[in-house]
Design an enzyme around this catalytic site. Sequence first.
Site, PDB file in Angstrom:
ATOM      1  N   GLY A  69      89.298  31.870  10.176  1.00  0.00           N
ATOM      2  CA  GLY A  69      88.383  32.438  11.150  1.00  0.00           C
ATOM      3  C   GLY A  69      89.119  33.214  12.221  1.00  0.00           C
ATOM      4  O   GLY A  69      88.631  34.244  12.710  1.00  0.00           O
ATOM      5  N   CYS A 322      94.988  17.088  31.293  1.00  0.00           N
ATOM      6  CA  CYS A 322      95.731  15.832  31.179  1.00  0.00           C
ATOM      7  C   CYS A 322      96.156  15.552  29.742  1.00  0.00           C
ATOM      8  O   CYS A 322      96.961  14.650  29.499  1.00  0.00           O
ATOM      9  CB  CYS A 322      94.878  14.666  31.673  1.00  0.00           C
ATOM     10  SG  CYS A 322      94.220  14.868  33.332  1.00  0.00           S
TER      11      CYS A 322
END
Length: 490
Positions: A69, A322
């Site tokens: 893709g 994070c």
Amino acid sequence: MPYFDAASAAPLHPVAREALLASLDEGWADPARLYREGRRARLLLDAAREAAAEAVGCRPDEVVFTPSGTQAVHSGVSGALAARRRVGRRLLHSAVEHSSVLHAAEVHAAAGGSRTELAVDRTGRVAAGDVAAALSPDTALVCLQSANHEVGTEQPVGEVAALCQEAGVPLLVDAAQSLPWGPVPGGWSLLAASAHKWGGPPGVGLLAVRKGTRFAPQGPRDEREAGRSPGFENLPAIVAAAASLRALRAGPETAAEAARLRELVDRIRTRVPELVPDVEVAGHPVHRLPHLVTFSCLYVDGEALLHELDRAGFSVSSGSSCTSSTLTPSHVLRAMGVLSEGNVRVSLPYGTDGAEVERFLEVLPGVVRSVRERLGVPAAGRETVAATGGGGQATAPAAAAEKPGEPGEPAASAEPAGLVVDSLGKRCPLPVIELAKAILEAPVGGTVTVLADDEAARLDIPAWCAMREQEYVGERPAERGAAYVVRRRA
């Protein structure tokens, strides 16, 4: 083990598995050859192209298959821009496009073209009026995803397509996330998609270029796939991809499954904020994909949260800084201006059992609580945070700002003396946790200035203020990172 990351890669569809195994026996030969085995392979390729075109809503000769893709997006962007070089070299795209579009835009800009990034609202949705205002005579191409890969928000593709048609500008739609649920509406010019998003095998992309759209393929060309995707086709994977896409369109099952998954996602959207304190649900509440929901948790390390959910038996993903080594939050969350720390994306595959969702809702509160406790945050996660423990470094009162009168910065004369919290070198969510502790030491009306060089703080501190009903005064440059000023309201 419940797999809740279909937005990254959907499990292989049973029809795709059957077609893949069958075509390994029948579709191994070169479809460009005229002997018997080649003719058989060609029939399989033509049938796959017809099935894909029917699902997309275009003609078979408008569809080519690519190795991924991402390659479909890159080929579509470069080919459309090259063909319209005489018109102009300006590319418009939303701020929340998939990284494949952003990378293609970077290459275009490095080669001397220009790019304009369209802002989104807090739900991640582009305003059609902003697209209309940005269109200009030198606009060569507009790129707009049909639905966002991180938060599920659907874009107004039909409205934007009409605007582009009126202006004579082609529209490329990245339909990777939405194509499993139905064809893309509107008069788009180019469309890209990826088979592993709908249950096909990985390594198959799809690029559709409507007749009448000017297109000049870039790079070396050969006789395959109309010169738009060179190299020997992975025919077994293509056949499997097309078969699974056709299976999704064959009957009413897809619509029924979409409605069922939407109910499960609605349950998550409603109950997570009830079960877990200090949570923000991202994305549009109505204009969204049926199977995807994203939420962020204050005072939570995203990597630790994903690890704990994995240990509990749930596979989910995240856009939180994070969980990365870059210390920068997802460009999607950043563009939306929403909380990024403790971010969780749940995307349910076809056939997800409702009992698995219920078990996820049972497990999640305890997982979040354990991560917060490890970081020194009490279970409630509110301003009752104790002023000790967890490493908050609140210094003696200091001026909350140093440079008066600069645009977008707090003026020193307007700010009372306040506390300074040094969170330099600390990753999210520590700057926000330390802010929550320090705010208790400030008098009502007083300020806390957080020094932080974690990019996530730019999103998470204002989000914390909104969620905790404190006043976000503003941001100013610091010797390292930035200084974020918060005034205590209560």
